[in-house]
Design an enzyme around this catalytic site. Structure first.
Site, PDB file in Angstrom:
ATOM      1  N   GLY A 191      13.221  23.600 -31.449  1.00 31.89           N
ATOM      2  CA  GLY A 191      11.891  24.179 -31.572  1.00 31.89           C
ATOM      3  C   GLY A 191      10.797  23.250 -31.066  1.00 31.89           C
ATOM      4  N   ASP A 227      25.048  25.186 -26.348  1.00 34.43           N
ATOM      5  CA  ASP A 227      23.965  25.690 -27.162  1.00 34.43           C
ATOM      6  C   ASP A 227      24.388  27.074 -27.642  1.00 34.43           C
ATOM      7  OD1 ASP A 227      20.319  25.917 -26.777  1.00 34.43           O
ATOM      8  OD2 ASP A 227      21.664  26.101 -28.501  1.00 34.43           O
ATOM      9  N   SER A 228      23.801  27.514 -28.744  1.00 37.21           N
ATOM     10  CA  SER A 228      24.330  28.702 -29.447  1.00 37.21           C
ATOM     11  C   SER A 228      23.779  30.013 -28.903  1.00 37.21           C
ATOM     12  CB  SER A 228      23.912  28.626 -30.920  1.00 37.21           C
ATOM     13  OG  SER A 228      22.480  28.550 -30.966  1.00 37.21           O
ATOM     14  N   GLY A 229      22.774  29.941 -28.030  1.00 39.62           N
ATOM     15  CA  GLY A 229      22.137  31.183 -27.620  1.00 39.62           C
ATOM     16  C   GLY A 229      20.865  31.396 -28.425  1.00 39.62           C
ATOM     17  N   ASP A 264      18.964  16.631 -23.852  1.00 35.68           N
ATOM     18  CA  ASP A 264      19.319  17.457 -22.691  1.00 35.68           C
ATOM     19  C   ASP A 264      18.019  18.027 -22.138  1.00 35.68           C
ATOM     20  OD1 ASP A 264      19.086  19.841 -24.765  1.00 35.68           O
ATOM     21  OD2 ASP A 264      19.171  20.725 -22.740  1.00 35.68           O
ATOM     22  N   HIS A 290      20.521  12.505  -7.515  1.00 33.13           N
ATOM     23  CA  HIS A 290      19.636  11.340  -7.738  1.00 33.13           C
ATOM     24  C   HIS A 290      18.978  11.404  -9.110  1.00 33.13           C
ATOM     25  CE1 HIS A 290      16.324   8.613  -7.856  1.00 33.13           C
ATOM     26  NE2 HIS A 290      15.544   9.670  -8.093  1.00 33.13           N
TER      27      HIS A 290
HETATM   28  C1  K7H Z   1      13.219  23.237 -23.052  1.00 37.07           C
HETATM   29  N1  K7H Z   1      12.958  23.107 -24.447  1.00 37.07           N
HETATM   30  C2  K7H Z   1      13.868  23.489 -25.405  1.00 37.07           C
HETATM   31  N2  K7H Z   1      13.573  23.532 -26.699  1.00 37.07           N
HETATM   32  C3  K7H Z   1      14.657  24.013 -27.331  1.00 37.07           C
HETATM   33  C4  K7H Z   1      14.867  24.319 -28.663  1.00 37.07           C
HETATM   34  C5  K7H Z   1      16.075  24.856 -29.063  1.00 37.07           C
HETATM   35  C6  K7H Z   1      17.112  25.073 -28.130  1.00 37.07           C
HETATM   36  C7  K7H Z   1      16.908  24.759 -26.776  1.00 37.07           C
HETATM   37  C8  K7H Z   1      15.681  24.224 -26.394  1.00 37.07           C
HETATM   38  N3  K7H Z   1      15.156  23.874 -25.156  1.00 37.07           N
HETATM   39  N4  K7H Z   1      18.276  25.662 -28.543  1.00 37.07           N
HETATM   40  C9  K7H Z   1      18.443  26.154 -29.775  1.00 37.07           C
HETATM   41  N5  K7H Z   1      19.567  26.786 -30.154  1.00 37.07           N
HETATM   42  N6  K7H Z   1      17.436  26.039 -30.689  1.00 37.07           N
HETATM   43  C10 K7H Z   1      16.301  25.198 -30.464  1.00 37.07           C
END
Ligand code: K7H
Length: 375
Positions: free
Chosen positions: A221, A92-94, A271, A340
């Site tokens: 989002g 994920d980009s941060g 995820d 598990h």
């Molecule tokens: C736990 N819920 C969740 N919504 C997300 C939404 C995003 C995310 C990670 C998330 N995790 N990562 C992004 N870079 N943008 C949108």
């Protein structure tokens, strides 16, 4: 990266596919265990590979950048070499962590200034340097740098934020054109659809993201506190617009029943920290609902969670013993619950794939969603 759409369910928009990356293939629908700082908490890479049977795991740019940092990751030859996970990795980009974790963040056109949640040090993330950081980490699939607006957000804020995310996406794309993978293997960018829970903004963002022609597309989002029906409504809107021949990744989702409902809407990748984070707290997911193993009612139940499971953590330990480990605060409890739950999530998406290939997913899903929620 290549995506082969193998088949679509007859009674829903559920799809079975195969993603090919430099570190191996991924059969979709897939669940991706979260390995935030390069490890799936409390579980070894061998257990993630052999007992969980995970095909791809997640890492987080925000965390890895802060610790162990770019110098260590670069000297190691990238995250795959550093943590010994030889299969695909997505980072994920941060974009989300900077909003959910960092302190004193300030959003500007250039990027986001924030203070580390670890030591308070000041940092700046821009679309350009987040791409460079993900080059250094070396994940096979990397996420665009986006702003993830809080839920709920005012319409005006959500629109401003969406437009910024789109401008940042174009800067990410340009940066990747100007740079090369650090370790020789291909890295693929997934843009992220935003727009909060406003139908017109979600459609506009899905159109914009679709127009970039990326090899895969993410929906962000959501799963940020909105009611489930709003999540499903927004997801359905977006999957109608995103190209069918590219994988769709719904970020941060979710419970087993959320995953099945969104598979039916045409999502291929998921995820979520629930199987690990909630697992470490004694929340066990099963085919017949959720077990809170700390509950006294399991104190003398000497049956395993599921005697027929392929997973040793599910098959070889009794509920009574698992409860004892949690009550005693034994680390083994967290490890067994995590293995598990993750194995259950992978088995869930594997069975969904079987049902899709058989053309029976829609009916199966309806019954299974209820069964998963019981207890
Ligand atoms: C736990 N819920 C969740 N919504 C997300 C939404 C995003 C995310 C990670 C998330 N995790 N990562 C992004 N870079 N943008 C949108």
């Amino acid at each position: 990266m290549n995506f082969e759409l193998i088949s679509t369910d007859s009674g829903s928009n559920a799809r079975a596919g195969k993603i090919t990356t430099a570190h191996g293939t991924i059969e979709t629908p897939i669940f991706m265990p979260v390995g935030t700082v390069g490890s799936v908490k409390a579980v070894t890479q061998e257990q993630v590979r052999d007992d969980v049977q995970a095909q791809i795991i997640l890492g987080n740019t925000y965390h890895l950048y802060l610790r162990p940092g770019l110098e260590v990751l670069s000297l190691a030859g990238g995250l795959h070499k550093f943590n010994g996970w030889e299969r695909p990795i997505l980072t994920d980009s941060g974009g989300y962590q900077v909003f959910s974790l960092a302190a004193n963040r300030k959003i500007k056109e250039e990027g986001v200034v924030f203070q580390s949640h670890i030591d308070g040090s000041k940092h700046l993330f821009t679309p350009e340097n987040v791409m460079d950081i993900q080059r250094t980490i070396g994940a096979d699939i990397i996420m665009a740098f986006d702003e993830c607006p809080p839920y709920p957000s005012e319409y005006r804020y959500a629109r401003k934020s969406m437009d910024l995310t789109h401008r940042w996406l174009d800067r990410c794309i340009q940066r990747l054109k100007d740079t090369r993978p650090a370790y020789g293997h291909e890295q693929t960018l997934f843009p992220i659809v935003q727009g909060s829970t406003y139908k017109d903004l979600r459609k506009a963002s899905a159109e914009y993201i679709a127009s970039r022609g990326a090899a895969g597309n993410a929906i962000g989002g959501l799963s940020v506190g909105e009611p489930e029906n709003e999540m499903y409504e927004m997801c359905g809107l977006v999957t109608e617009i995103l190209p069918k021949d590219k994988p769709r990744y719904l970020m941060g989702v979710g419970t087993p029943w959320n995953i099945l409902e969104n598979i039916a809407l045409g999502v291929d990748m998921f995820d979520c920290v629930m199987p690990t984070r909630n697992g470490r707290n004694g929340m066990l997911f099963t085919w017949n609902g959720v077990i809170n193993i700390r509950n006294k009612k399991w104190a003398t139940d000497f049956n395993p969670i599921d005697a027929n499971s392929e997973c040793f953590a599910t098959r070889d330990y009794s509920r009574a013993y698992l409860r004892h480990l949690f009550v005693a605060g034994e680390i083994l409890g967290m490890t067994l619950a995590s293995i598990h739950n993750l194995a259950f999530y992978l088995e869930l998406v594997k069975e969904a794939r079987r049902q899709i290939l058989a053309g029976t997913f829609a009916a199966w899903k309806t019954g299974m969603v209820q069964q998963l929620k019981t207890r």
